[in-house]
Design a protein around this motif. Structure first.
Motif, PDB file in Angstrom:
ATOM      1  N   ALA A 110      58.080  74.563  40.737  1.00 52.77           N
ATOM      2  CA  ALA A 110      58.061  75.248  39.520  1.00 52.77           C
ATOM      3  C   ALA A 110      57.075  74.864  38.566  1.00 52.77           C
ATOM      4  CB  ALA A 110      59.476  75.569  38.858  1.00 52.77           C
ATOM      5  N   GLU A 111      56.761  73.510  38.393  1.00 53.05           N
ATOM      6  CA  GLU A 111      55.896  73.122  37.470  1.00 53.05           C
ATOM      7  C   GLU A 111      54.551  73.348  38.015  1.00 53.05           C
ATOM      8  OE1 GLU A 111      57.000  69.016  36.848  1.00 53.05           O
ATOM      9  OE2 GLU A 111      58.965  69.437  36.239  1.00 53.05           O
ATOM     10  N   ALA A 112      54.275  72.520  39.043  1.00 49.64           N
ATOM     11  CA  ALA A 112      52.933  72.959  39.682  1.00 49.64           C
ATOM     12  C   ALA A 112      52.864  72.510  41.320  1.00 49.64           C
ATOM     13  CB  ALA A 112      51.914  71.877  39.031  1.00 49.64           C
ATOM     14  N   ALA A 113      52.048  73.163  42.101  1.00 49.66           N
ATOM     15  CA  ALA A 113      52.294  72.878  43.433  1.00 49.66           C
ATOM     16  C   ALA A 113      51.179  71.535  43.716  1.00 49.66           C
ATOM     17  CB  ALA A 113      51.377  73.942  44.136  1.00 49.66           C
ATOM     18  N   PRO A 114      51.978  70.513  44.246  1.00 54.65           N
ATOM     19  CA  PRO A 114      51.405  69.238  44.638  1.00 54.65           C
ATOM     20  C   PRO A 114      50.319  69.397  45.784  1.00 54.65           C
ATOM     21  CG  PRO A 114      53.503  69.214  45.822  1.00 54.65           C
ATOM     22  CD  PRO A 114      53.188  70.654  44.815  1.00 54.65           C
ATOM     23  N   ALA A 115      49.269  68.680  45.898  1.00 53.16           N
ATOM     24  CA  ALA A 115      48.290  68.845  47.189  1.00 53.16           C
ATOM     25  C   ALA A 115      48.949  68.553  48.507  1.00 53.16           C
ATOM     26  CB  ALA A 115      47.329  67.758  46.811  1.00 53.16           C
ATOM     27  N   ALA A 116      49.925  67.511  48.558  1.00 50.87           N
ATOM     28  CA  ALA A 116      50.650  67.443  49.826  1.00 50.87           C
ATOM     29  C   ALA A 116      52.056  67.091  49.609  1.00 50.87           C
ATOM     30  CB  ALA A 116      50.141  66.164  50.394  1.00 50.87           C
ATOM     31  N   VAL A 117      52.891  67.629  50.698  1.00 51.91           N
ATOM     32  CA  VAL A 117      54.400  67.289  50.574  1.00 51.91           C
ATOM     33  C   VAL A 117      54.697  66.745  52.239  1.00 51.91           C
ATOM     34  CG1 VAL A 117      56.696  68.248  50.690  1.00 51.91           C
ATOM     35  CG2 VAL A 117      54.974  69.162  49.032  1.00 51.91           C
ATOM     36  N   GLY A 138      49.732  76.827  47.158  1.00 56.19           N
ATOM     37  CA  GLY A 138      49.084  75.757  46.775  1.00 56.19           C
ATOM     38  C   GLY A 138      49.063  74.524  47.374  1.00 56.19           C
ATOM     39  N   VAL A 139      50.133  74.335  48.332  1.00 55.48           N
ATOM     40  CA  VAL A 139      50.313  72.987  48.949  1.00 55.48           C
ATOM     41  C   VAL A 139      49.282  72.785  50.255  1.00 55.48           C
ATOM     42  CG1 VAL A 139      51.959  71.488  49.791  1.00 55.48           C
ATOM     43  CG2 VAL A 139      52.698  72.820  48.068  1.00 55.48           C
ATOM     44  N   ALA A 140      48.326  72.047  50.228  1.00 55.65           N
ATOM     45  CA  ALA A 140      47.416  72.107  51.450  1.00 55.65           C
ATOM     46  C   ALA A 140      47.707  71.386  52.636  1.00 55.65           C
ATOM     47  CB  ALA A 140      46.096  71.412  50.789  1.00 55.65           C
ATOM     48  N   LEU A 141      48.642  70.348  52.399  1.00 58.24           N
ATOM     49  CA  LEU A 141      48.970  69.341  53.481  1.00 58.24           C
ATOM     50  C   LEU A 141      50.742  69.411  53.450  1.00 58.24           C
ATOM     51  CD1 LEU A 141      48.246  67.568  55.782  1.00 58.24           C
ATOM     52  CD2 LEU A 141      48.215  65.806  54.274  1.00 58.24           C
ATOM     53  N   GLN A 142      51.280  70.045  54.626  1.00 57.58           N
ATOM     54  CA  GLN A 142      52.781  70.059  54.528  1.00 57.58           C
ATOM     55  C   GLN A 142      53.249  69.510  56.015  1.00 57.58           C
ATOM     56  OE1 GLN A 142      54.197  74.003  54.320  1.00 57.58           O
ATOM     57  NE2 GLN A 142      52.429  74.466  52.844  1.00 57.58           N
ATOM     58  N   GLU A 143      53.692  68.101  55.931  1.00 59.40           N
ATOM     59  CA  GLU A 143      54.108  67.459  57.082  1.00 59.40           C
ATOM     60  C   GLU A 143      55.405  67.023  57.052  1.00 59.40           C
ATOM     61  OE1 GLU A 143      49.919  65.624  58.495  1.00 59.40           O
ATOM     62  OE2 GLU A 143      51.248  64.356  57.615  1.00 59.40           O
ATOM     63  N   SER A 144      55.993  67.120  58.426  1.00 63.07           N
ATOM     64  CA  SER A 144      57.674  66.534  58.270  1.00 63.07           C
ATOM     65  C   SER A 144      57.723  65.883  59.725  1.00 63.07           C
ATOM     66  CB  SER A 144      58.415  68.098  58.760  1.00 63.07           C
ATOM     67  OG  SER A 144      58.545  68.771  57.481  1.00 63.07           O
ATOM     68  N   SER A 145      58.512  64.576  59.436  1.00 67.87           N
ATOM     69  CA  SER A 145      58.672  63.774  60.293  1.00 67.87           C
ATOM     70  C   SER A 145      60.313  64.287  61.135  1.00 67.87           C
ATOM     71  CB  SER A 145      58.936  62.482  60.038  1.00 67.87           C
ATOM     72  OG  SER A 145      59.304  61.541  60.964  1.00 67.87           O
ATOM     73  N   LEU A 146      60.230  64.588  62.339  1.00 65.20           N
ATOM     74  CA  LEU A 146      61.681  65.201  62.988  1.00 65.20           C
ATOM     75  C   LEU A 146      62.110  64.150  63.822  1.00 65.20           C
ATOM     76  CD1 LEU A 146      59.761  67.755  62.520  1.00 65.20           C
ATOM     77  CD2 LEU A 146      61.172  68.713  64.282  1.00 65.20           C
ATOM     78  N   GLU A 147      63.474  64.314  63.656  1.00 64.53           N
ATOM     79  CA  GLU A 147      64.470  63.765  64.574  1.00 64.53           C
ATOM     80  C   GLU A 147      64.703  64.588  65.752  1.00 64.53           C
ATOM     81  OE1 GLU A 147      68.251  63.169  62.308  1.00 64.53           O
ATOM     82  OE2 GLU A 147      67.013  62.018  60.828  1.00 64.53           O
ATOM     83  N   ALA A 148      64.574  63.862  67.200  1.00 64.89           N
ATOM     84  CA  ALA A 148      64.859  64.593  68.403  1.00 64.89           C
ATOM     85  C   ALA A 148      65.263  63.602  69.211  1.00 64.89           C
ATOM     86  CB  ALA A 148      63.570  65.208  69.142  1.00 64.89           C
ATOM     87  N   PRO A 149      66.068  63.988  70.220  1.00 68.87           N
ATOM     88  CA  PRO A 149      66.687  62.803  71.256  1.00 68.87           C
ATOM     89  C   PRO A 149      65.433  62.335  71.992  1.00 68.87           C
ATOM     90  CG  PRO A 149      67.759  64.866  71.414  1.00 68.87           C
ATOM     91  CD  PRO A 149      66.827  65.226  70.624  1.00 68.87           C
ATOM     92  N   MET A 150      65.098  61.362  71.881  1.00 64.16           N
ATOM     93  CA  MET A 150      64.060  60.409  72.738  1.00 64.16           C
ATOM     94  C   MET A 150      64.419  59.592  73.625  1.00 64.16           C
ATOM     95  SD  MET A 150      61.088  60.139  69.721  1.00 64.16           S
ATOM     96  CE  MET A 150      60.788  61.230  68.549  1.00 64.16           C
ATOM     97  N   GLY A 151      64.549  60.158  74.973  1.00 70.36           N
ATOM     98  CA  GLY A 151      64.829  59.174  76.180  1.00 70.36           C
ATOM     99  C   GLY A 151      63.582  58.164  76.615  1.00 70.36           C
ATOM    100  N   CYS A 152      62.534  58.504  76.604  1.00 72.34           N
ATOM    101  CA  CYS A 152      61.593  57.762  76.980  1.00 72.34           C
ATOM    102  C   CYS A 152      60.505  57.075  75.801  1.00 72.34           C
ATOM    103  CB  CYS A 152      60.847  58.415  78.182  1.00 72.34           C
ATOM    104  SG  CYS A 152      59.555  59.654  77.754  1.00 72.34           S
TER     105      CYS A 152
END
Length: 199
Positions: A110-117, A138-152
């Motif tokens: 609501a204040e301002a869009a950051p360059a990256a989240v 206004g957010v140029a870079l949007q990245e998420s680190s996901l959780e998933a079942p990883m066997g190998c």
């Protein structure tokens, strides 16, 4: 695996395969917001330090958990870098703002869009962050680190397949090799959360 690690003693030797997959991009310019939910706090002290080393001087960490007893200590985000602001939220209101950490993101947007989240935490939190960012141009870079079942961990078992969009079509990506960090807007969040098999 955790039990085996718990039995190790100082000086024991172990084989480790890594690093695996892809981490957060660190080419951000301008203000950065890190959204941390629960154990999703793990990558952020290092990310904050690397961003500061690369000249990013406006970093806000939104640190959330269910209760104060489970909240990652704020000083651990800032001990590796100066000039970092940490805002806290707990679901039960025992520390910081009462409610979910995504409400803190709403306030910042609501204040301002950051360059990256950058975000890491439960997939339901990541989906909520992605939904909020879809409305924020206004957010140029949007990245998420996901959780998933990883066997190998290196793409053989296919246990961590996630549905992503590519040119309007859906394809499967592997969390272990294509991720665990993805651009937030390429994931099919409804299907990720439902964990359903797609046709």
């Amino acid at each position: 695996g955790t039990r085996a690690l718990g039995r190790l003693r100082e000086g024991d030797v172990m084989d480790v395969l890594g690093p695996l997959g892809h981490g957060f991009s660190v080419q951000a310019q301008g203000s950065v917001v890190c959204v941390s939910g629960g154990v999703g706090c793990a990558p952020f002290p290092l990310l904050v330090r690397v961003l500061r080393e690369r000249g990013v001087d406006d970093i806000t960490v939104l640190n959330g958990s269910s209760t104060a007893a489970r909240l990652y200590p704020a000083e651990r985000f800032i001990r590796t870098a100066t000039g970092v602001r940490v805002l806290e939220a707990t679901d039960d209101g025992t520390r910081g703002a009462a409610g979910q950490v995504t409400a803190l993101l709403d306030d910042l947007l609501a204040e301002a869009a950051p360059a990256a989240v950058y975000s890491c935490g439960p997939n339901v939190m990541l989906a909520a962050v992605a939904a909020r960012l879809r409305a924020e141009r206004g957010v140029a870079l949007q990245e998420s680190s996901l959780e998933a079942p990883m066997g190998c961990g290196f793409g053989t078992c296919l246990g961590c397949a996630l549905p992503v969009t590519s040119g309007g079509d859906t394809r499967w990506a592997l969390c272990c090799t294509d991720g665990p960090v993805f651009n937030s807007d390429v994931l099919r969040w409804d299907d990720v959360l439902a964990e359903v098999a797609l046709p």
